[in-house]
Design a protein around this motif. Structure first.
Motif, PDB file in Angstrom:
ATOM      1  N   VAL A 433      59.575  94.725  52.486  1.00 45.77           N
ATOM      2  CA  VAL A 433      59.841  93.335  52.128  1.00 45.77           C
ATOM      3  C   VAL A 433      60.688  92.616  53.181  1.00 45.77           C
ATOM      4  CG1 VAL A 433      59.516  93.580  49.640  1.00 45.77           C
ATOM      5  CG2 VAL A 433      61.733  94.181  50.665  1.00 45.77           C
ATOM      6  N   PHE A 434      61.238  93.371  54.126  1.00 45.00           N
ATOM      7  CA  PHE A 434      61.960  92.801  55.269  1.00 45.00           C
ATOM      8  C   PHE A 434      61.708  93.715  56.457  1.00 45.00           C
ATOM      9  CE2 PHE A 434      65.979  92.544  57.814  1.00 45.00           C
ATOM     10  CZ  PHE A 434      65.816  91.245  58.265  1.00 45.00           C
ATOM     11  N   ASP A 435      61.269  93.118  57.579  1.00 44.91           N
ATOM     12  CA  ASP A 435      60.889  93.922  58.738  1.00 44.91           C
ATOM     13  C   ASP A 435      61.917  93.900  59.862  1.00 44.91           C
ATOM     14  OD1 ASP A 435      60.647  91.393  59.857  1.00 44.91           O
ATOM     15  OD2 ASP A 435      58.475  91.499  60.140  1.00 44.91           O
ATOM     16  N   GLY A 436      63.133  93.481  59.544  1.00 44.18           N
ATOM     17  CA  GLY A 436      64.177  93.400  60.551  1.00 44.18           C
ATOM     18  C   GLY A 436      64.328  92.018  61.138  1.00 44.18           C
ATOM     19  N   GLU A 437      63.322  91.184  60.936  1.00 39.26           N
ATOM     20  CA  GLU A 437      63.357  89.814  61.444  1.00 39.26           C
ATOM     21  C   GLU A 437      63.080  88.789  60.347  1.00 39.26           C
ATOM     22  OE1 GLU A 437      64.322  89.067  64.432  1.00 39.26           O
ATOM     23  OE2 GLU A 437      64.455  91.158  65.116  1.00 39.26           O
TER      24      GLU A 437
END
Length: 454
Positions: A433-437
């Motif tokens: 749900v969040f790819d680091g960006e």
């Protein structure tokens, strides 16, 4: 067996930290292994795989005109590695004081949120105790009360003659009673005295709410809880955002008397102090207030000693127009924290103060899961639980920039601060749900969580 997803990294389980593999199936952790597993691989070797963060103290809708709202708040959460939130009941214009309002709020959560969430209920200042059972049946994880009156309808002080039957009812139901613990008589007299000087220094806000205003309220709540416990209604007492280090020792004394009591502190009390309040002013106004630097370090000692149940944000952001008044007393109280809590605790706790990784996981995940009846699904890297994971690269750094935040606050107390460690992935029920960006989840992905207590 071939799993839907396999995560390879440094796993932080309740008891140990080791290089291994997680097998994810149907949104849950299906396997934990030191040997390779088959499946679509997320290779994060060298990175730490924590249980998804749980923030047990957020405010989604404290203002009609300026609400953070479920979607923005949950975007903040996922970007900060928080996969579950528990929302306070003090919504504007109407707090969550009966089952109909509670169920309506659950409906909004399911439509608008990206994170899984549980909810608090509360009661009216008078006559609200009969509504507790209905909200409990609707799925409340806890009930929140205040000993300080911020607003007579939305955030009232519940008098002791109402609190006693409320505590008995919660003891009967087995649900936690959570308190904003400050003494209004002490505070209101000091505000009246100091308000005319409110343009002199933001530090006057801290002076208007001294440590004794917290301790007096906490001591009273402990006695009320001891009384109803002795009557056969063993209530689970929890003190929200405790800032006074000696308060954690007082709680230990009452545990010895049979009171089931815990307390959290907030990340801003560990990472900011009165000097920061003087420098940044109204954006750092919060209740209870920031404390002197010496108390801040003493609070860290309580964390490192294991006396703090867990850490929260009290995420309560306001837009700049409600935080720009020259008199400190004319500004709203609260600040954002969801996107920075886990990175700050890792950087300031693990890196700077040798906080154990397993303790980090307890303070940010298993502690609140246990206290609020969510441990059957959340809070640990453990087979059978939801595959909620926060993956942090200890070799990377992260510089806080409010302009990159999802919050309506458009301000961060930590602007420009570079932290050791960076969240690179957030998984909720196995989905990235969040790819680091960027946050990748969409409204409606959330599930409403109901409690189960052992």
């Amino acid at each position: 067996m071939t799993y839907e997803r396999v995560v390879q990294g440094r796993l932080v389980t309740p008891d140990e930290v080791f290089d291994g593999y997680l097998g994810i199936q149907n949104g849950t952790i299906a396997a934990i292994s030191r040997e390779p597993l088959d499946g679509e691989l997320l290779d994060v070797r060298g990175q730490l795989v924590f249980p998804g963060g749980i923030d047990a103290h957020v405010h989604v809708s404290s203002s009609e005109l300026y609400p953070e709202g479920w979607t923005r708040l949950s975007q903040c959460a996922l970007a900060g590695g928080v996969t579950t939130v528990i929302d306070m009941p003090y919504d504007a214009p109407q707090p969550t004081v009966n089952a109909d309002l509670f169920r309506a709020k659950v409906g909004r959560l399911r439509q608008e949120s990206l994170t899984d969430a549980a909810l608090y209920g509360t009661i009216r200042k008078r006559g609200g105790v009969p509504e507790i059972a209905g909200m409990a049946k609707a799925g409340a994880s806890a009930f929140k009360f205040s000993t300080y009156e911020t607003d007579a309808q939305r955030f009232p002080r519940i008098p002791n003659d109402e609190l006693l039957p409320a505590l008995r009812e919660l003891g009967r139901l087995g649900l936690p009673a959570v308190f904003h613990a400050e003494d209004g008589e002490i505070i209101d007299a000091l505000i009246e005295q100091l308000r005319p000087r409110g343009e002199e220094s933001p530090r006057l806000h801290a002076q208007s709410r001294p440590p004794v205003s917290e301790m007096a309220a906490v001591a009273g709540l402990l006695e009320l809880s001891r009384t109803v416990t002795a009557e056969g209604f063993p209530v689970k007492l929890h003190i929200a955002h405790l800032t006074v280090p000696q308060g954690f020792h007082l709680l230990e004394q009452y545990r010895a008397l049979g009171v089931d009591v815990s307390a959290e502190t907030c990340i801003h009390y560990l990472t900011l102090n009165e000097d920061d309040l003087s420098e940044q002013g109204a954006p750092l106004k919060c209740n209870p207030p920031l404390r002197p630097a010496a108390m801040q370090e003493a609070l860290w000692a309580e964390v490192l000693a294991g006396r703090v149940a867990f850490i929260t944000t009290d995420h309560a952001p306001w837009p700049p127009e409600l935080k720009d008044k020259p008199n400190i007393f004319d500004n709203r109280s609260g600040m954002p924290g969801l996107e920075t809590m886990l990175p700050l605790l890792y950087s300031e706790g693990v890196v700077r103060r040798d906080l154990k990784l397993t303790e980090f996981a307890r303070l940010t995940a298993s502690g609140p899961a246990d206290r609020f009846g969510l441990a059957h699904r959340k809070g640990r890297v453990q087979i059978g639980l939801d595959a909620d994971l926060t993956i942090l690269d200890p070799q990377a750094s992260y510089t806080v920039r409010a302009a990159e935040s999802y919050s309506i606050a458009h301000h961060s107390p930590y602007e420009g601060r570079t932290l050791s460690g960076k969240i690179t992935h957030t998984l909720l029920r196995g989905a990235e749900v969040f790819d680091g960006e960027q946050v990748k989840a969409r409204p409606g992905f959330a599930q409403f969580l109901t409690p189960e207590f052992a």
